[in-house]
Design an enzyme around this catalytic site. Structure first.
Site, mmCIF file in Angstrom:
data_model
loop_
_atom_site.group_PDB
_atom_site.id
_atom_site.type_symbol
_atom_site.label_atom_id
_atom_site.label_comp_id
_atom_site.label_asym_id
_atom_site.label_seq_id
_atom_site.Cartn_x
_atom_site.Cartn_y
_atom_site.Cartn_z
ATOM 1 N NE ARG A 212 -3.376 -0.262 2.884
ATOM 2 C CZ ARG A 212 -4.659 -0.265 2.507
ATOM 3 N NH1 ARG A 212 -5.204 0.842 2.071
ATOM 4 N NH2 ARG A 212 -5.374 -1.357 2.592
ATOM 5 N N GLY B 63 -0.388 -0.302 8.439
ATOM 6 C CA GLY B 63 -1.663 -0.096 9.140
ATOM 7 C C GLY B 63 -2.871 -0.662 8.412
ATOM 8 N N GLY B 64 -2.699 -1.060 7.154
ATOM 9 C CA GLY B 64 -3.765 -1.761 6.430
ATOM 10 C C GLY B 64 -5.014 -0.931 6.216
ATOM 11 C CB THR C 213 -3.696 -10.486 1.994
ATOM 12 O OG1 THR C 213 -4.446 -11.713 2.086
ATOM 13 C CG2 THR C 213 -2.243 -10.826 1.705
ATOM 14 C CB ALA D 245 -8.764 -3.529 13.878
ATOM 15 C CG HIS D 246 -10.816 -5.600 18.500
ATOM 16 N ND1 HIS D 246 -11.444 -4.624 17.769
ATOM 17 C CD2 HIS D 246 -11.794 -6.384 18.983
ATOM 18 C CE1 HIS D 246 -12.756 -4.814 17.838
ATOM 19 N NE2 HIS D 246 -12.984 -5.883 18.548
ATOM 20 C CG HIS E 61 -22.363 9.020 42.456
ATOM 21 N ND1 HIS E 61 -23.426 8.743 41.620
ATOM 22 C CD2 HIS E 61 -22.640 10.221 43.037
ATOM 23 C CE1 HIS E 61 -24.319 9.722 41.716
ATOM 24 N NE2 HIS E 61 -23.867 10.634 42.554
HETATM 25 P P1 FAD Z 1 -6.117 -5.286 6.448
HETATM 26 O O1 FAD Z 1 -6.196 -4.212 7.452
HETATM 27 O O2 FAD Z 1 -7.057 -5.252 5.321
HETATM 28 O O3 FAD Z 1 -4.624 -5.263 5.913
HETATM 29 C C1 FAD Z 1 -4.187 -6.056 4.870
HETATM 30 C C2 FAD Z 1 -3.027 -5.378 4.171
HETATM 31 O O4 FAD Z 1 -2.413 -6.307 3.306
HETATM 32 C C3 FAD Z 1 -3.427 -4.200 3.300
HETATM 33 O O5 FAD Z 1 -2.753 -3.033 3.703
HETATM 34 C C4 FAD Z 1 -3.038 -4.615 1.886
HETATM 35 O O6 FAD Z 1 -2.515 -3.536 1.119
HETATM 36 C C5 FAD Z 1 -1.972 -5.645 2.146
HETATM 37 N N1 FAD Z 1 -1.834 -6.644 1.093
HETATM 38 C C6 FAD Z 1 -2.818 -7.401 0.520
HETATM 39 N N2 FAD Z 1 -2.290 -8.268 -0.355
HETATM 40 C C7 FAD Z 1 -0.943 -8.065 -0.354
HETATM 41 C C8 FAD Z 1 0.126 -8.651 -1.041
HETATM 42 N N3 FAD Z 1 -0.046 -9.669 -1.912
HETATM 43 N N4 FAD Z 1 1.373 -8.172 -0.802
HETATM 44 C C9 FAD Z 1 1.562 -7.162 0.084
HETATM 45 N N5 FAD Z 1 0.601 -6.586 0.769
HETATM 46 C C10 FAD Z 1 -0.660 -7.027 0.565
HETATM 47 N N6 FAD Z 1 -12.559 -2.744 12.709
HETATM 48 C C11 FAD Z 1 -12.563 -2.465 14.032
HETATM 49 O O7 FAD Z 1 -12.185 -3.310 14.830
HETATM 50 N N7 FAD Z 1 -12.988 -1.243 14.492
HETATM 51 C C12 FAD Z 1 -13.426 -0.278 13.651
HETATM 52 O O8 FAD Z 1 -13.793 0.807 14.093
HETATM 53 C C13 FAD Z 1 -13.431 -0.544 12.263
HETATM 54 N N8 FAD Z 1 -13.845 0.394 11.393
HETATM 55 C C14 FAD Z 1 -13.802 0.126 10.050
HETATM 56 C C15 FAD Z 1 -14.245 1.100 9.179
HETATM 57 C C16 FAD Z 1 -14.228 0.880 7.815
HETATM 58 C C17 FAD Z 1 -14.698 1.959 6.879
HETATM 59 C C18 FAD Z 1 -13.736 -0.369 7.325
HETATM 60 C C19 FAD Z 1 -13.671 -0.625 5.862
HETATM 61 C C20 FAD Z 1 -13.308 -1.350 8.197
HETATM 62 C C21 FAD Z 1 -13.343 -1.116 9.570
HETATM 63 N N9 FAD Z 1 -12.938 -2.088 10.489
HETATM 64 C C22 FAD Z 1 -12.978 -1.811 11.829
HETATM 65 C C23 FAD Z 1 -12.449 -3.412 10.055
HETATM 66 C C24 FAD Z 1 -10.899 -3.433 10.087
HETATM 67 O O9 FAD Z 1 -10.418 -2.422 9.238
HETATM 68 C C25 FAD Z 1 -10.400 -4.800 9.629
HETATM 69 O O10 FAD Z 1 -10.995 -5.813 10.389
HETATM 70 C C26 FAD Z 1 -8.884 -4.893 9.791
HETATM 71 O O11 FAD Z 1 -8.233 -3.887 9.064
HETATM 72 C C27 FAD Z 1 -8.378 -6.267 9.357
HETATM 73 O O12 FAD Z 1 -7.013 -6.334 9.500
HETATM 74 P P2 FAD Z 1 -6.123 -7.295 8.581
HETATM 75 O O13 FAD Z 1 -4.720 -7.093 9.075
HETATM 76 O O14 FAD Z 1 -6.686 -8.640 8.567
HETATM 77 O O15 FAD Z 1 -6.268 -6.726 7.099
#
Ligand code: FAD
Ligand code: NAD
Length: 473
Positions: free
Chosen positions: A38, A42-43, A148, A327-328, A452
């Site tokens: 990306r 931070g995804g 991913t 996320a968590h 309280h």
């Molecule tokens: P991701 O965060 O999706 O990260 C995956 C990463 O992998 C990405 O940066 C991508 O670029 C990278 N990637 C993919 N394929 C490849 C590859 N082949 N090579 C290199 N890099 C790659 N969750 C909460 O708990 N609280 C919230 O308030 C919340 N709000 C949200 C609001 C919105 C608008 C959205 C869309 C989601 C929200 N979520 C929230 C959900 C949360 O964002 C996800 O559950 C979390 O980001 C998942 O984490 P992850 O590490 O599994 O994946």
């Protein structure tokens, strides 16, 4: 091509699952790299999800409050104007501060940050196409962790341009307030982003296929309460309604819907349409086929209880596999997956993962819903307490329509689920999560002193209501 570098762990994806796994692995003394395409760590969460949406939710709430709520608090304000450009800048500032913070944590912990797209080329081999367009690089790894993530599920027939037909990514970046917004899907994204634009002045209509808002996992009573509150704030809801398609014209979009009950159809006008019907695992370009790793019918990478694919040293965590897309949850799995690698054991308690919806008031819950408990046939007690009877909520004149609800085992008093709608519900639920982790009863909480006047006294009194009686209701 440069020579293959050998790592103990290579993590593909730098989101909450991936970056936490990478830091943990490095802390455990494993030589670790994290591949992220990306251009920022931070995804989804930090770049286009949790963080930017919460920035807009917070600041749109302040704007809305100044417009509609501060006068009766004795604060007269003059001309109130929205500066959307500045609101977006504030959002970007939060995002960039946090993503750079993770880069710093990588440096401090000795994680190699590899900027590029990672493809699994062999059981121990990841090919990286660098972001800057340079020569592909090969990383060798004893262990691979796939993190991913996910992407928005598209709506067939409505092409996303992120300007007029948008996902959440467009919804955190609009450059003007649409007059009319239609939201397809009344889940968490629909309600959070719908709230933002409704507060900023859009007429928002949420179309939901099911008979309740909130998405999967929300307690039915809470979903109804939340809908009533959001309706009062000006959002419109069409439940039990199917979106059939849309006509995108140059100056208007018509969304054609049909009642799931009687088949009656109508068209709703919109300037912007937010598609928020769920997210799907993202595995494009990952090269799963090169090593024969399977996905299920919903695209989720298939794993066992130790996060292993059928190639045992390739593990998977977060949105790209089973479970809640939070996320968590991804972070906990990141820690557990590394502990399996390092020590051979790890643990995530899936029964005690909180959910929070950051509307105002917030909705938060942990454990089972009442409908889920009912379905098990187990005898249960309900203890609930309204914020309208809580001294702090009353003092703050802050949304007293919500409540705290406990569901407990009738026989043992053990807590089965806790559901909150109220100001700060997202912080308050942490107490409930801890209680469930420790196997607490409602009496344990009801006999614990709470300061309280605080909102958390409502939490205590709901617990009291479950095993005995509350004092203030
Ligand atoms: P991701 O965060 O999706 O990260 C995956 C990463 O992998 C990405 O940066 C991508 O670029 C990278 N990637 C993919 N394929 C490849 C590859 N082949 N090579 C290199 N890099 C790659 N969750 C909460 O708990 N609280 C919230 O308030 C919340 N709000 C949200 C609001 C919105 C608008 C959205 C869309 C989601 C929200 N979520 C929230 C959900 C949360 O964002 C996800 O559950 C979390 O980001 C998942 O984490 P992850 O590490 O599994 O994946
Ligand atoms: P969701 O699953 O929460 O809700 C999608 C909603 O769309 C459901 O209510 C579903 O019935 C409805 N729907 C599906 N197809 C439809 C159709 N054709 N017409 C009308 N309605 C339809 O999904 P989401 O809101 O897109 O969020 C995606 C994921 O992101 C969720 O897993 C959520 O947990 C996560 N997320 C979490 C937070 C948070 O924790 N605060 C915030 C945003 C997103």
């Amino acid at each position: 091509e440069s020579e293959a570098e050998e790592h103990d762990v290579v993590v593909i994806g730098g989101g909450p699952g991936g970056y936490v796994a990478a830091i943990k692995a490095a802390q455990e003394g494993l030589k670790t790299a994290c591949v992220e395409k990306r251009g920022a760590l931070g995804g989804t969460c930090l770049n286009v999800g949790c963080i930017p949406s919460k920035s807009l939710l917070n600041n749109s709430h302040i704007y809305h409050q100044i417009l509609h709520d501060v006068k009766n608090r004795g604060i007269d304000v003059g001309d109130v104007k929205l500066n959307l450009t500045q609101m977006m800048k504030a959002k970007e500032q939060s995002v960039s501060g946090l993503t750079k913070g993770i880069e710093f944590l990588f440096k401090r912990n000795g994680v190699d940050y590899v900027k590029g797209t990672g493809t699994i080329a062999g059981e121990h081999e990841i090919r990286v196409s660098p972001l800057d367009g340079g020569e592909p690089q090969t990383l060798r790894a004893k262990n691979i962790i796939i993190a991913t993530g996910s992407e928005a599920t598209p709506f067939t027939g409505l092409e996303i341009d992120e300007k007029r037909i948008i996902t959440s990514t467009g919804a955190i970046a609009l450059t003007e307030v649409p007059e009319k917004m239609v939201v397809i899907g009344g889940g968490i994204i629909g309600l959070e982003m719908g709230s933002v634009w409704s507060r900023l002045g859009s007429e928002v209509t949420v179309v939901e296929y099911l008979g309740a808002i909130g998405g999967p996992g929300m307690d039915a009573e809470m979903a109804k309460t939340m809908q009533r509150i959001l309706q009062k704030q000006g959002m419109k809801f069409k439940l039990n309604t199917k979106v059939m398609g849309g006509d995108v014209e140059s100056d208007n979009i018509k969304i054609n819907v049909e009642s799931a009950k009687d088949g009656k159809s109508e068209a709703i006008d919109a300037d912007v349409v937010l598609v928020a019907i769920g997210r799907r695992p993202y595995t494009a370009g990952l090269g799963l086929e090169n090593v024969g790793i399977e996905v299920d019918e919903r695209g989720r990478i298939v794993i066992d209880q130790e996060y292993r694919t059928k190639i045992p040293h390739i593990r998977v965590i977060g949105d790209v596999t089973f479970g809640a897309m939070l996320a968590h949850k991804a972070e906990e799995e990141g820690i557990a997956a590394v502990e399996y690698i390092k020590k051979g054991y790890g643990h995530v308690n899936y029964g005690a993962i909180p959910s929070v919806m950051y509307t105002h008031p917030e909705a938060a819950w942990v454990g089972q819903t009442e409908q889920e408990v009912k379905a098990t046939g187990k005898a249960y007690n309900i203890g609930s307490f309204p914020f309208s009877a809580n001294s702090r909520a009353k003092t703050n004149l802050d949304n007293t329509e919500g409540m705290v609800k406990f569901i407990t085992d009738k026989e043992t008093d053990r807590i089965l689920g806790i559901h909150i709608i109220g100001p700060n519900a997202g912080e308050m639920i942490a107490e409930g999560v801890l209680a469930m982790e420790y196997g607490a009863s409602s009496e344990d909480i009801g006999r614990t002193s709470h300061a309280h006047p605080t909102l958390s006294e409502a939490f205590k009194e709901a617990a009291m209501a479950a095993f005995s009686k509350p004092i203030h209701a």
